[in-house]
Design a protein around this motif. Structure first.
Motif, PDB file in Angstrom:
ATOM      1  N   GLU A  99       0.830  -1.207   0.000  1.00  0.00           N
ATOM      2  CA  GLU A  99       0.000   0.000   0.000  1.00  0.00           C
ATOM      3  C   GLU A  99       0.867   1.260   0.000  1.00  0.00           C
ATOM      4  O   GLU A  99       0.585   2.222  -0.720  1.00  0.00           O
ATOM      5  N   LEU A 100       1.912   1.250   0.810  1.00  0.00           N
ATOM      6  CA  LEU A 100       2.808   2.411   0.833  1.00  0.00           C
ATOM      7  C   LEU A 100       3.476   2.616  -0.524  1.00  0.00           C
ATOM      8  O   LEU A 100       3.621   3.760  -0.989  1.00  0.00           O
ATOM      9  N   LYS A 101       3.878   1.531  -1.165  1.00  0.00           N
ATOM     10  CA  LYS A 101       4.492   1.657  -2.476  1.00  0.00           C
ATOM     11  C   LYS A 101       3.476   2.167  -3.505  1.00  0.00           C
ATOM     12  O   LYS A 101       3.819   2.945  -4.392  1.00  0.00           O
ATOM     13  N   ARG A 102       2.220   1.701  -3.379  1.00  0.00           N
ATOM     14  CA  ARG A 102       1.183   2.207  -4.290  1.00  0.00           C
ATOM     15  C   ARG A 102       0.996   3.710  -4.100  1.00  0.00           C
ATOM     16  O   ARG A 102       0.923   4.479  -5.072  1.00  0.00           O
ATOM     17  N   GLN A 103       0.951   4.143  -2.821  1.00  0.00           N
ATOM     18  CA  GLN A 103       0.806   5.567  -2.545  1.00  0.00           C
ATOM     19  C   GLN A 103       2.030   6.355  -3.028  1.00  0.00           C
ATOM     20  O   GLN A 103       1.911   7.474  -3.543  1.00  0.00           O
ATOM     21  N   ALA A 104       3.199   5.749  -2.885  1.00  0.00           N
ATOM     22  CA  ALA A 104       4.424   6.407  -3.347  1.00  0.00           C
ATOM     23  C   ALA A 104       4.391   6.590  -4.863  1.00  0.00           C
ATOM     24  O   ALA A 104       4.806   7.629  -5.386  1.00  0.00           O
ATOM     25  N   GLN A 105       3.881   5.553  -5.578  1.00  0.00           N
ATOM     26  CA  GLN A 105       3.791   5.667  -7.028  1.00  0.00           C
ATOM     27  C   GLN A 105       2.833   6.787  -7.409  1.00  0.00           C
ATOM     28  O   GLN A 105       3.103   7.576  -8.325  1.00  0.00           O
ATOM     29  N   GLU A 106       1.732   6.897  -6.690  1.00  0.00           N
ATOM     30  CA  GLU A 106       0.785   7.976  -6.974  1.00  0.00           C
ATOM     31  C   GLU A 106       1.407   9.340  -6.695  1.00  0.00           C
ATOM     32  O   GLU A 106       1.235  10.292  -7.463  1.00  0.00           O
ATOM     33  N   ALA A 107       2.135   9.435  -5.581  1.00  0.00           N
ATOM     34  CA  ALA A 107       2.801  10.706  -5.248  1.00  0.00           C
ATOM     35  C   ALA A 107       3.851  11.049  -6.297  1.00  0.00           C
ATOM     36  O   ALA A 107       3.993  12.213  -6.705  1.00  0.00           O
ATOM     37  N   LEU A 108       4.577  10.044  -6.764  1.00  0.00           N
ATOM     38  CA  LEU A 108       5.586  10.279  -7.796  1.00  0.00           C
ATOM     39  C   LEU A 108       4.929  10.731  -9.091  1.00  0.00           C
ATOM     40  O   LEU A 108       5.427  11.627  -9.781  1.00  0.00           O
ATOM     41  N   ASP A 109       3.781  10.105  -9.436  1.00  0.00           N
ATOM     42  CA  ASP A 109       3.052  10.509 -10.645  1.00  0.00           C
ATOM     43  C   ASP A 109       2.596  11.964 -10.558  1.00  0.00           C
ATOM     44  O   ASP A 109       2.480  12.647 -11.574  1.00  0.00           O
ATOM     45  N   ARG A 110       2.345  12.426  -9.332  1.00  0.00           N
ATOM     46  CA  ARG A 110       1.942  13.837  -9.148  1.00  0.00           C
ATOM     47  C   ARG A 110       3.154  14.757  -9.088  1.00  0.00           C
ATOM     48  O   ARG A 110       2.994  15.974  -9.011  1.00  0.00           O
ATOM     49  N   GLY A 111       4.350  14.181  -9.081  1.00  0.00           N
ATOM     50  CA  GLY A 111       5.563  14.996  -8.980  1.00  0.00           C
ATOM     51  C   GLY A 111       5.857  15.456  -7.573  1.00  0.00           C
ATOM     52  O   GLY A 111       6.691  16.347  -7.374  1.00  0.00           O
ATOM     53  N   GLU A 112       5.225  14.846  -6.565  1.00  0.00           N
ATOM     54  CA  GLU A 112       5.410  15.254  -5.166  1.00  0.00           C
ATOM     55  C   GLU A 112       6.562  14.438  -4.576  1.00  0.00           C
ATOM     56  O   GLU A 112       6.363  13.411  -3.927  1.00  0.00           O
ATOM     57  N   LEU A 113       7.786  14.924  -4.808  1.00  0.00           N
ATOM     58  CA  LEU A 113       8.963  14.151  -4.424  1.00  0.00           C
ATOM     59  C   LEU A 113       9.122  14.058  -2.911  1.00  0.00           C
ATOM     60  O   LEU A 113       9.604  13.036  -2.398  1.00  0.00           O
ATOM     61  N   SER A 114       8.739  15.110  -2.172  1.00  0.00           N
ATOM     62  CA  SER A 114       8.841  15.038  -0.710  1.00  0.00           C
ATOM     63  C   SER A 114       7.903  13.972  -0.162  1.00  0.00           C
ATOM     64  O   SER A 114       8.267  13.211   0.748  1.00  0.00           O
ATOM     65  N   GLU A 115       6.692  13.907  -0.712  1.00  0.00           N
ATOM     66  CA  GLU A 115       5.739  12.889  -0.261  1.00  0.00           C
ATOM     67  C   GLU A 115       6.225  11.502  -0.685  1.00  0.00           C
ATOM     68  O   GLU A 115       6.088  10.530   0.070  1.00  0.00           O
ATOM     69  N   THR A 116       6.806  11.414  -1.894  1.00  0.00           N
ATOM     70  CA  THR A 116       7.391  10.140  -2.321  1.00  0.00           C
ATOM     71  C   THR A 116       8.475   9.707  -1.353  1.00  0.00           C
ATOM     72  O   THR A 116       8.539   8.538  -0.949  1.00  0.00           O
ATOM     73  N   GLU A 117       9.316  10.648  -0.981  1.00  0.00           N
ATOM     74  CA  GLU A 117      10.381  10.359  -0.014  1.00  0.00           C
ATOM     75  C   GLU A 117       9.800   9.859   1.300  1.00  0.00           C
ATOM     76  O   GLU A 117      10.271   8.868   1.876  1.00  0.00           O
ATOM     77  N   ARG A 118       8.768  10.547   1.783  1.00  0.00           N
ATOM     78  CA  ARG A 118       8.163  10.158   3.063  1.00  0.00           C
ATOM     79  C   ARG A 118       7.603   8.740   2.994  1.00  0.00           C
ATOM     80  O   ARG A 118       7.819   7.916   3.898  1.00  0.00           O
TER      81      ARG A 118
END
Length: 539
Positions: A99-118
């Motif tokens: 689930e975290l990886k899925r959310q990270a992929q979504e954050a990355l798709d939005r260009g939200e690198l800080s959220e991806t990092e988190r």
């Protein structure tokens, strides 16, 4: 019925970028990206405008070069697509990590690198917590966590956040088990490179020495991967002013690459260039020039008639060597060719261009083309002040160069302020035993001499001599200049015996590389004669 007025296209697009207000335009302006170019870039890269805007916001503003922002964004998009692909194919037996990886992929798709990092850090933490539970899963989870940390490191590096990237690479390396030493070495080498980009040469040297130990043990002393480490180590030593220590390291790296068929000609040229640089610093100029010219010939051949940054780099190093040898026309020609290439490839307001402008200014100053020299160095300083943090060592170079140029032009108050600013930066960055720090101290002492402030100049020049007698070879021209200045100070302070000793040591150095009619030699002989006869002091 009257037709409604059409809404301006720019307003329509802006709504797509950021809903509500001029936030998007303000961010683009702060990074020097024209709005129309932003829209075109979004289409060209097939990236949503909101995602691309988030990428721009994530770039380290302190290190971002406005003239190169598109290059940085293109690299981020490449990294984004690679990371996106890795996240898509990732599989795990832990639903929380999934689930975290899925959310990270979504954050990355939005260009939200800080959220991806988190989110990636959160996923990494879940993996780490599982290590203690099941021994069978432990190694797989640690490797997964390390890979996640490395993913973050690569994003940080692409965003010019080099210190944070180095730390994440080290974390990744520390997570791996002992049997993964080859991967540990690669992660640590990546960390060392990030430290180098951040200017942390001492830290980078320690890191690369650890990599070198691992690779020599795993692959033997003559493996190409060992030469890769040796090149990094030699560069760190050179930047720290430890030229005699760097010399055998760079010689060994070149020997490995020249004797390994699988090594590319580009890598051999790099080693030739590195070794030439160390020999240059050690005042072994004939050997340095021969290596520089070999590297240049290889790079011109590889470039096949096209503009090439490696060719420009070779031109700049040959120019610096010609300046040392007082072949000023050659130096000016090489610098001009290097500047032309960099301006065509990188644009005129680029840090790499500023380096060469500053160097060309020094050459013009040596030829008494003072107006041209001042114009060039002020342009270089303006570029650096716009793009660099206020304590960057490259700013010290421009402060120092401009201060030296202004000293004989009657602007001594401004010259003193500039020289002191440059010295403060170098003291903070390198300490008081580095050749660059000594160079700043020498120039400030020379200004004091011109102002007749000999009592202030003497201790400063004493520090210069203490450093350079340790750090430079005994026949180095810069050391001769240091002794000459100290001789002038001692003579003015009526310390005639000390003055004669300094002048004679300067004369001995100059005589090894210059003819008897050289102006420097004639000036020192004249200064010695003016001291008169010094009574013999009983021992």
């Amino acid at each position: 019925m009257t037709a409604a007025a059409a809404e301006p296209p720019s307003a329509v697009v802006l709504d797509r970028v950021v809903a509500g207000g001029n936030i998007g335009i303000e961010i683009l302006n702060s990074y020097g990206v024209p709005f129309e170019r932003f829209v075109a870039l979004s289409r060209e890269l097939a990236i949503k405008e909101a995602t691309l805007l988030n990428f721009i916001k994530s770039v380290n503003a302190d290190k971002a070069d406005p003239s190169n922002i598109e290059t940085t964004l293109r690299k981020l998009v490449v990294e984004y697509r690679e990371q996106r692909g890795q996240l898509r194919v990732f599989s795990t037996d832990d639903p929380a990590i999934g689930e975290l990886k899925r959310q990270a992929q979504e954050a990355l798709d939005r260009g939200e690198l800080s959220e991806t990092e988190r989110l990636l850090n959160a996923a990494s933490k879940v993996d780490l917590d599982a290590v203690a539970k099941v021994e069978e899963i432990r190694l797989a989870r640690k490797r997964s966590a390390a890979s996640l940390k490395r993913n973050i490191a690569r994003l940080k590096h692409a965003s010019l956040q080099h210190a944070e990237a180095a730390a994440y690479y080290r974390e990744a390396a520390e997570l791996l088990p002992p049997e993964d030493e080859a991967t540990v070495a690669q992660y640590l080498l990546d960390s060392a490179r990030s430290q180098r980009e951040d200017g942390d040469y001492r830290g980078g040297l320690k890191t690369v020495e650890r990599v070198l130990e691992i690779r020599q043990r795993l692959s033997g002393p003559d493996h190409p991967e060992v030469s890769e480490c040796l090149n990094e180590k030699g560069f760190m030593l050179d930047r720290l002013g430890l030229y005699s220590e760097a010399l055998p390291i760079d010689q060994r790296a070149l020997a490995i690459r020249e004797n390994t068929a699988s090594v590319s000609e580009k890598d051999v040229a790099q080693s030739l260039h590195n070794l030439g640089g160390v020999l240059d610093h050690l005042n072994r100029l004939d050997e340095a020039e021969a290596l520089y010219r070999r590297a240049l010939a290889m790079r011109i051949r590889l470039a096949k008639g096209e503009d090439d940054l490696d060719v420009a780099f070779s031109y700049s190093n040959l120019a610096a060597l010609c300046y040392k040898r007082r072949r000023y026309d050659d130096a000016e020609s090489f610098y001009s060719d290097a500047i032309a290439i960099r301006e065509r490839l990188l644009g005129p307001e680029n840090l790499a261009v500023a380096i060469l402008l500053n160097s060309l200014a020094v050459v013009c100053g040596a030829q008494s083309k003072l107006d041209s020299a001042e114009r060039l160095v002020r342009r270089a300083l303006a570029i650096r002040q716009e793009l660099l943090p206020p304590n960057h060592p490259d700013l010290a170079v421009s402060f120092n160069s401009l201060g030296v140029l202004l000293t004989p032009r009657g602007s001594q108050s401004e010259a003193e302020a500039l020289l002191k600013r440059g010295l403060a930066i170098r003291l903070a960055r390198f300490g008081n035993t580095h050749p660059d720090t000594a160079r700043s101290q020498h120039n400030l002492a020379s200004l004091y001499v011109q102002q007749g402030r000999y009592d202030e100049a003497e201790p400063l020049q004493g520090e210069v001599l203490a450093t350079n007698q340790k750090m430079l070879p005994p026949n180095h021209d810069e050391l001769a200049s240091n002794f000459e200045t100290m001789g002038e100070i001692c003579a003015a302070l009526k310390k005639r015996e000390e003055a004669r000793d300094c002048y004679e040591r300067a004369l001995a150095i100059y005589s090894t590389s210059r003819g008897p009619t050289d102006p420097a030699i004639l000036n020192i002989r004249s200064a010695i004669s003016q001291l008169g006869v010094i009574p013999h002091r009983a021992k």
